[in-house]
Design a protein around this motif. Structure first.
Motif, PDB file in Angstrom:
ATOM      1  N   LEU A  69       0.862  -1.414   0.226  1.00 34.53           N
ATOM      2  CA  LEU A  69       0.197   0.096  -0.028  1.00 34.53           C
ATOM      3  C   LEU A  69       0.565   1.166   0.175  1.00 34.53           C
ATOM      4  CD1 LEU A  69      -2.403   1.833   0.060  1.00 34.53           C
ATOM      5  CD2 LEU A  69      -2.567   1.560   2.591  1.00 34.53           C
ATOM      6  N   ARG A  70       2.087   0.749   1.003  1.00 33.97           N
ATOM      7  CA  ARG A  70       2.442   2.069   0.649  1.00 33.97           C
ATOM      8  C   ARG A  70       3.641   2.325  -0.680  1.00 33.97           C
ATOM      9  NH1 ARG A  70       3.921   1.809   5.558  1.00 33.97           N
ATOM     10  NH2 ARG A  70       5.452   0.020   5.645  1.00 33.97           N
ATOM     11  N   ASP A  71       3.725   1.613  -1.342  1.00 33.99           N
ATOM     12  CA  ASP A  71       4.116   1.715  -2.363  1.00 33.99           C
ATOM     13  C   ASP A  71       3.680   1.780  -3.513  1.00 33.99           C
ATOM     14  OD1 ASP A  71       6.587   0.913  -1.299  1.00 33.99           O
ATOM     15  OD2 ASP A  71       6.453  -1.543  -2.651  1.00 33.99           O
ATOM     16  N   ARG A  72       2.286   1.717  -3.470  1.00 34.89           N
ATOM     17  CA  ARG A  72       1.099   2.769  -4.338  1.00 34.89           C
ATOM     18  C   ARG A  72       1.512   4.351  -3.187  1.00 34.89           C
ATOM     19  NH1 ARG A  72      -1.611  -2.260  -3.110  1.00 34.89           N
ATOM     20  NH2 ARG A  72      -3.560  -1.118  -1.654  1.00 34.89           N
ATOM     21  N   ILE A  73       0.851   4.559  -2.936  1.00 35.17           N
ATOM     22  CA  ILE A  73       1.231   5.920  -2.536  1.00 35.17           C
ATOM     23  C   ILE A  73       1.972   6.282  -3.114  1.00 35.17           C
ATOM     24  CG2 ILE A  73       0.605   7.571  -0.329  1.00 35.17           C
ATOM     25  CD1 ILE A  73      -0.528   5.214   0.659  1.00 35.17           C
ATOM     26  N   VAL A  74       3.052   5.606  -2.395  1.00 39.24           N
ATOM     27  CA  VAL A  74       4.136   6.867  -2.924  1.00 39.24           C
ATOM     28  C   VAL A  74       4.584   6.908  -4.673  1.00 39.24           C
ATOM     29  CG1 VAL A  74       6.978   6.692  -3.557  1.00 39.24           C
ATOM     30  CG2 VAL A  74       6.018   6.359  -1.011  1.00 39.24           C
ATOM     31  N   THR A  75       3.525   5.968  -5.729  1.00 37.59           N
ATOM     32  CA  THR A  75       3.882   5.735  -6.931  1.00 37.59           C
ATOM     33  C   THR A  75       2.475   7.026  -7.316  1.00 37.59           C
ATOM     34  OG1 THR A  75       4.250   2.927  -6.943  1.00 37.59           O
ATOM     35  CG2 THR A  75       2.979   5.070  -9.077  1.00 37.59           C
ATOM     36  N   ALA A  76       1.880   6.975  -6.271  1.00 34.94           N
ATOM     37  CA  ALA A  76       0.673   7.764  -6.854  1.00 34.94           C
ATOM     38  C   ALA A  76       0.984   9.905  -6.445  1.00 34.94           C
ATOM     39  CB  ALA A  76      -0.133   7.897  -5.428  1.00 34.94           C
ATOM     40  N   LEU A  77       2.283   9.443  -5.329  1.00 39.44           N
ATOM     41  CA  LEU A  77       2.717  10.743  -5.184  1.00 39.44           C
ATOM     42  C   LEU A  77       2.959  11.176  -5.957  1.00 39.44           C
ATOM     43  CD1 LEU A  77       3.623   9.902  -1.626  1.00 39.44           C
ATOM     44  CD2 LEU A  77       2.143  12.018  -1.504  1.00 39.44           C
TER      45      LEU A  77
END
Ligand code: SAM
Length: 283
Positions: A69-77
């Motif tokens: 989930l953290r990786d997905r957030i970082v990609t979205a950022l």
């Protein structure tokens, strides 16, 4: 409101700890202009977001959320402005966020902070205890043995100590602090910025007796003052220690050693060391 979206990146937004009036203008504007808001509990944050007219979708984020989930957030950022808020106060302070900030930094994403309310700092301003050095300890462990160990770890720290606590555990926590740290000056700050805000000051033993009676309601910060200074070193102690140190060391080094040992300013020790050397008192 027609406010344009913000540049991509993570926006860490401090929110009130009990008084909506404490939300900054910049925080409110940021919450309206981001494209997503990460919150601990969507129901808790919904009221605040409605209050400022923020309509971005919310997602739940905790540091124990999985790494994917953290990786997905970082990609979205990389292409989106996302705000991180907690239920109350400053994110990351006894609240989720540091792993996300670390991951965002590692990915080269812009990280911005919007400072604001924090119960620990607010309690320090109320307590009337030294604020030049303080250690934020956060929540003590709930189990008695672990709590005793955690308190022993901070016993020697020459600073005010700041603890987060809940009403039902306050009496036990204060009693453990009195046993572990000695009967120091302390303050119990409760319901800061709310209708029933109060700050009760006194010695740890008095405070623990007061709150053993009936646990108070609401959210609490305990501030404990630093350990008492050692008795001021007498002139005789100072001279004796300096004479001994000067027999081995230069005046400057002797002064530094003695100042540390007697907890006195190095300037005072050095001035006296020079006097002793000048007077030939070492002969
Ligand atoms: N991130 C928050 C901050 O910036 O202070 C702290 C979150 S921590 C999960 C919650 C704890 O903060 C509470 O259990 C209490 O110890 C303290 N706290 C929060 N709001 C408070 C208030 N209005 N008055 C006193 N303590 C408060």
């Amino acid at each position: 409101m027609n406010e344009p979206p913000l540049a991509p990146g993570l926006y860490i937004v401090a929110t009130p700890i009990g008084n909506l009036g404490d939300l900054s203008v910049r925080a409110a504007e940021t919450l309206r202009r981001v494209q997503r808001i990460l919150a601990e509990d969507k129901r808790v944050s919904a009221k605040l977001l409605a209050h400022v007219g923020a309509t971005a979708p919310m997602s739940v984020y905790h540091d124990h959320s999985d790494a994917a989930l953290r990786d997905r957030i970082v990609t979205a950022l990389q292409s989106t402005a996302i705000a991180l808020i907690s239920d109350a106060g400053t994110p990351l302070i006894s609240d989720p966020g540091y792993k996300l900030v670390r991951a965002a930094r590692a990915a080269g994403v812009a990280v911005h902070t919007l400072p604001g309310p924090c119960a620990a700092v607010a309690a320090l301003t109320l307590a009337g205890l030294p604020t030049d050095r303080f250690l934020f300890v956060g929540f003590l462990p709930a189990k008695a043995k672990a709590r005793v160990e955690a308190i022993a770890e901070v016993d020697g720290v020459r600073a005010s100590l700041v603890f987060y606590e809940s009403g039902p555990r306050l009496g036990d926590a204060l009693a453990a602090l009195a046993t572990g740290l000695g009967n120091r000056d302390a303050a119990v700050a409760r319901e800061i910025s709310k209708l029933h805000e109060e700050c009760v000051t006194g010695k740890l033993v008095e405070l623990s007796a007061r709150y053993a009676e009936g646990p108070p309601r609401g959210e609490i910060v305990i501030v404990v003052g630093p350990p008492a200074e050692r008795e001021a070193a007498s002139k005789e102690d100072l001279d004796a220690s300096l004479r001994e140190a000067l027999s081995r060391l230069s005046p400057s080094r002797a002064a530094a050693e003695v100042a540390a040992a007697l907890s006195i300013p190095k300037k005072r020790a050095y001035a006296r060391a020079l006097e002793l050397v000048g007077a030939g008192a070492l002969a």
